[in-house]
Write a protein that holds these residues in place. Structure first.
Motif, PDB file in Angstrom:
ATOM      1  N   PHE A 105       0.766  -1.273  -0.165  1.00 25.34           N
ATOM      2  CA  PHE A 105       0.038   0.073  -0.032  1.00 25.34           C
ATOM      3  C   PHE A 105       0.936   1.072  -0.068  1.00 25.34           C
ATOM      4  O   PHE A 105       2.025   1.176   0.115  1.00 25.34           O
ATOM      5  N   GLU A 107       0.728   3.762   2.159  1.00 26.53           N
ATOM      6  CA  GLU A 107       1.003   4.432   3.575  1.00 26.53           C
ATOM      7  C   GLU A 107       1.794   3.283   4.205  1.00 26.53           C
ATOM      8  O   GLU A 107       1.084   2.653   5.120  1.00 26.53           O
ATOM      9  N   SER A 110       0.956   3.125   8.166  1.00 28.76           N
ATOM     10  CA  SER A 110      -0.151   2.754   8.566  1.00 28.76           C
ATOM     11  C   SER A 110      -0.635   0.989   8.282  1.00 28.76           C
ATOM     12  O   SER A 110      -1.574   0.811   8.562  1.00 28.76           O
ATOM     13  N   SER A 111       0.169   0.597   7.377  1.00 25.57           N
ATOM     14  CA  SER A 111      -0.064  -0.626   6.752  1.00 25.57           C
ATOM     15  C   SER A 111       0.052  -1.833   7.525  1.00 25.57           C
ATOM     16  O   SER A 111      -0.211  -2.954   7.208  1.00 25.57           O
ATOM     17  N   LEU A 112       0.995  -1.783   8.603  1.00 23.20           N
ATOM     18  CA  LEU A 112       1.152  -2.681   9.766  1.00 23.20           C
ATOM     19  C   LEU A 112       0.426  -2.427  10.612  1.00 23.20           C
ATOM     20  O   LEU A 112       0.010  -1.484  11.112  1.00 23.20           O
ATOM     21  N   PRO A 114      -0.609  -1.791  14.496  1.00 22.80           N
ATOM     22  CA  PRO A 114       0.429  -1.001  15.197  1.00 22.80           C
ATOM     23  C   PRO A 114       0.510  -1.921  16.594  1.00 22.80           C
ATOM     24  O   PRO A 114       1.633  -1.405  17.132  1.00 22.80           O
ATOM     25  N   VAL A 115      -0.176  -2.750  16.704  1.00 22.90           N
ATOM     26  CA  VAL A 115       0.312  -3.395  18.387  1.00 22.90           C
ATOM     27  C   VAL A 115       0.829  -4.739  17.992  1.00 22.90           C
ATOM     28  O   VAL A 115       0.613  -5.896  18.976  1.00 22.90           O
ATOM     29  N   TYR A 160       8.230  -3.952  16.776  1.00 25.03           N
ATOM     30  CA  TYR A 160       6.909  -3.269  16.236  1.00 25.03           C
ATOM     31  C   TYR A 160       7.052  -2.237  15.149  1.00 25.03           C
ATOM     32  O   TYR A 160       8.128  -1.557  15.141  1.00 25.03           O
ATOM     33  N   PHE A 162       5.951   0.499  14.746  1.00 23.31           N
ATOM     34  CA  PHE A 162       6.468   2.059  15.218  1.00 23.31           C
ATOM     35  C   PHE A 162       7.949   2.262  15.610  1.00 23.31           C
ATOM     36  O   PHE A 162       8.390   3.433  15.893  1.00 23.31           O
ATOM     37  N   MET A 173       6.434  -4.811   4.536  1.00 26.27           N
ATOM     38  CA  MET A 173       5.506  -5.039   3.701  1.00 26.27           C
ATOM     39  C   MET A 173       5.795  -5.671   2.466  1.00 26.27           C
ATOM     40  O   MET A 173       4.550  -6.777   2.225  1.00 26.27           O
TER      41      MET A 173
ATOM     42  N   THR B 225      -5.355   1.709   7.086  1.00 31.17           N
ATOM     43  CA  THR B 225      -4.879   0.744   6.053  1.00 31.17           C
ATOM     44  C   THR B 225      -4.490  -0.501   6.454  1.00 31.17           C
ATOM     45  O   THR B 225      -4.898  -1.575   5.755  1.00 31.17           O
ATOM     46  N   TYR B 226      -4.101  -0.629   7.800  1.00 28.72           N
ATOM     47  CA  TYR B 226      -3.635  -1.988   8.172  1.00 28.72           C
ATOM     48  C   TYR B 226      -4.769  -2.966   8.266  1.00 28.72           C
ATOM     49  O   TYR B 226      -4.518  -4.421   7.995  1.00 28.72           O
ATOM     50  N   ALA B 229      -4.881  -4.025   4.625  1.00 29.00           N
ATOM     51  CA  ALA B 229      -3.644  -4.803   4.441  1.00 29.00           C
ATOM     52  C   ALA B 229      -3.848  -6.397   5.050  1.00 29.00           C
ATOM     53  O   ALA B 229      -3.349  -7.265   4.339  1.00 29.00           O
ATOM     54  N   ARG B 247      -7.482  -5.106  19.350  1.00 29.37           N
ATOM     55  CA  ARG B 247      -6.677  -4.858  20.164  1.00 29.37           C
ATOM     56  C   ARG B 247      -6.250  -3.504  20.506  1.00 29.37           C
ATOM     57  O   ARG B 247      -6.008  -2.911  21.504  1.00 29.37           O
ATOM     58  N   PRO B 323       2.171  -2.185  23.025  1.00 28.39           N
ATOM     59  CA  PRO B 323       3.552  -2.144  23.216  1.00 28.39           C
ATOM     60  C   PRO B 323       4.083  -0.477  23.014  1.00 28.39           C
ATOM     61  O   PRO B 323       5.220  -0.100  23.589  1.00 28.39           O
TER      62      PRO B 323
END
Lengths: 336, 331
Positions: A105, A107, A110-112, A114-115, A160, A162, A173, B225-226, B229, B247, B323
């Protein structure tokens, strides 16, 4: 469908039913992707490139809907399946997503998840589609992260998103997209959000991987420089329609559609006289509800012939071998 | 993680010291003290109190000394001997009075918290995923009613229903014949029979609020997006929801622990009086009215300490679930 074609899109219509009216984001798109080929889809923002990509994985979300057309995917064993006919949340489409066709993608930020740990996401995808156990999946994940150029891959499994830079996230990705050896990679402006250096690195990586894995890539971009670097074939889109289709060499040597021609003129050149003004396409992409009658590009076109162009939208015709264009200038001309 | 927990636990200590000082100052603020109200009561009944008796009482309770000396006697008693002082009014050690009530209060609070979560989580997720569906509108409608009805009214209505249709003894946490009985299986069943009314009453508003928060949070996450994805990798909707956006949207649930412990203890006072629950709320009101200073101070201390502990627990849980929080606290 020809045997070397992996994906064939026919008369695809994906419309959005908004409160203000129907937005025909994808309005009768035809193109196909041959095996081991990079097809670049070019066009300005809002011309339906991303929605076409989402339609291919049947990911379009309400109020959007694939209204008609077909998207035929050809499996390795020759089996053909029409993705449009599959249930968007069903088992059959899920077996294709990530396994046969994968997607990256615009971006990377924000494609993975976040936590979620990088490694968990890789292992999860592999366990879902491949017949391997967890230890093997971990091993393959590390090898893959290493392959896409992530330093100290093993220790990055527990990171992670971030904790990574934008370029590193896009590499993750890409690793995710490659994790199940998919045959078609859809890359939706994967380098737009990155700085130029990182952009060049990611492009090099994608080009290298395309050759190594001999996969097909559908590369969405608005940057003709990128097209020249990695593309084999080009699809030019305008307002939800394909206006021109040809090989990269053809498009750069002989752009036929006035829109393609205008796009070419707006690329800065090295021998460019700095006192001249860089040409740009006049006007803006029209609002979806203010579509001009006839040819959608007519209101911005330098060659517009009102009596012809404002009455009917010309069909997409093959005017040279492998070179298709949708413009009255070339109507029934046969060879140009 | 270990360092984070130790750091946060150590940071509690100065907070608790300040809280103890503030609690003690607050109960010293009203004019007069417990003896003033005792003397007034006795004089109302026509008795006279001679100055010798008064002086003896004052010496016994240590009321004549400077404030900082009184504070030190009080706080050192708590730390060194677990002695919260004596209640003037009940003439018993404060500790005896509060522990049983705190225990029951904790049972109610905890059950309510679990009730809130169990109801709010699935409904919140459902209303976000099926946004603008009939189910979403129904849940939203009931949620707003739950938010709008005052607790005491809901308590009265539920008591009526329990009495009229389930033939239950209403009020309190036990049937009359069970109150003084020793703990047994029958008594636990009896408690559970009575517990649902306060749990529903106390949990309704919180549940409705949490559903709204969960819905709004999850709607924000679902657009990111995630989510697409993860869907593009072939995950099923259920796995995807559970492991990715839910989560992230869960954080407010965990934060609730921090603020729900004290509100359940204090904020439930009106409900507790209506339902005549043997919890801390009504006793605190009485103690404040009678200027029963050590009893009141012990309650205020406890409420504040619960807030601090609740916040600590929710912070630690948040760091486990998200996290990013641990990361921001590093260094």
């Amino acid at each position: 469908m020809e045997t070397n074609t992996i994906l064939d899109v026919r008369d695809l219509n994906t419309w959005f039913y908004t409160d203000e009216g129907i937005v025909k984001a994808v309005n009768g798109v035809d193109f196909s992707i041959p095996e081991s080929t990079t097809v670049c889809v070019v066009g300005e923002s809002g011309c339906g490139k991303s929605i076409t990509a989402q339609s291919i994985l049947n990911l379009v979300e309400p109020p959007g809907k694939i209204v008609s057309g077909s998207i035929t995917y050809r499996h390795n064993d020759g089996r053909e399946v029409d993705i449009v006919q599959l249930k968007p949340k069903g088992r059959d489409i899920r077996a294709i997503r990530g396994k046969e066709i994968s997607m990256i993608f615009q971006e990377p930020m924000s494609s993975l998840g976040p936590v979620n740990k990088i490694g968990d996401q890789l292992v999860q995808t592999m366990l879902l589609h491949l017949d391997i156990d967890k230890d093997e999946a971990v091993k393959q994940s590390i090898a893959l992260l290493d392959r896409v150029g992530i330093p100290k891959a093993a220790s990055r499994m527990d990171s992670y998103s971030f904790e990574l830079s934008g370029g590193m996230r896009q590499r993750v990705m890409i690793a995710l997209a490659l994790s199940c050896n998919s045959r078609l990679l859809i890359a939706d402006e994967p380098t737009t959000a990155l700085d130029v250096t990182t952009q060049a690195n990611i492009l090099d990586l994608l080009k290298e991987l395309q050759t190594d894995y001999s996969m097909s890539v559908m590369f969405i971009t608005h940057d003709l420089g990128v097209v020249a670097e990695i593309g084999h074939e080009v699809v030019v889109m305008y307002l939800g329609q394909v206006v021109e289709r040809a090989s990269v060499e053809e498009i750069f040597e002989r752009p036929l559609h006035p829109y393609t021609e205008a796009l070419m003129k707006s690329i800065p050149k090295l021998d460019f006289d700095s006192h001249e003004k860089l040409s740009s396409i006049r006007g803006m992409v029209p609002h979806p509800f203010a579509r001009p009658p006839g040819c959608p590009f007519s209101d911005r076109c330098d060659y517009c012939m009102p009596e012809k162009c404002l009455t009917a939208n010309p069909p997409l015709e093959e005017v040279r071998p492998g070179h298709w264009v949708r413009c009255v200038k070339y109507e029934s001309m046969g060879e140009v | 993680m270990g360092r984070y927990i130790i750091k946060r636990t150590l940071m509690m200590i100065p907070t608790l010291v300040v809280i103890s000082i503030v609690s003690f100052v607050i109960i010293q603020l009203p004019p007069g003290d417990f003896l003033t109200s005792v003397v007034a009561n006795l004089e109302d009944q026509g008795q006279t109190v001679d100055s010798a008796t008064l002086a003896a009482l004052q010496a016994r309770y240590g009321l004549g000394r400077p404030v900082h000396v009184q504070y030190w006697r009080w706080v050192s008693g708590i730390i060194l001997r677990g002695d919260f002082g004596r209640s003037f009014r009940y003439n018993r050690p404060v500790a005896d009075l509060i522990w049983s009530r705190l225990g029951l209060t904790f049972v109610i609070s905890f059950t309510t918290l679990i009730f809130t979560w169990v109801v709010a989580l699935p409904i919140g997720v459902y209303t976000a995923v099926k946004q603008r569906s009939v189910g979403d509108y129904i849940a939203t409608f009931i949620g707003f009613i739950g938010l709008a009805i005052p607790n005491f009214l809901l308590a009265l209505v539920l008591m009526y229903i329990a009495f009229r249709y389930f033939n239950q003894s209403v009020g309190g946490l036990f049937s009359p014949d069970m109150i003084d009985a020793p703990w047994s299986f029958a008594k636990v069943v009896d408690l559970l029979n009575h517990l649902w009314i306060p749990v529903v009453v106390l949990g309704t508003a919180g549940t409705a609020g949490l559903i709204r928060i969960m819905r709004a949070n999850l709607l924000d996450e679902l657009k990111k997006t995630y989510v697409m994805a993860a869907r593009a990798r072939g995950l099923s909707e259920w796995t995807l929801l559970r492991q990715y956006p839910v989560r992230v949207a869960l954080n407010p649930f965990i934060s609730t622990i921090g603020w729900s412990l004290p509100t359940l203890v204090s904020g439930a006072t009106v409900t507790a009086i209506v339902l005549s629950l043997p919890t801390t709320g009504p006793l605190l009101i009485e103690a404040l009215k009678a200027q029963d200073m050590f009893l009141a101070a012990a309650f205020i201390m406890m409420l504040s300490a619960l807030t601090v502990i609740g916040t600590l627990v929710s912070d630690i849980l948040l760091a486990i679930v998200d996290p990013r929080i641990k990361y921001a606290n590093r260094g």
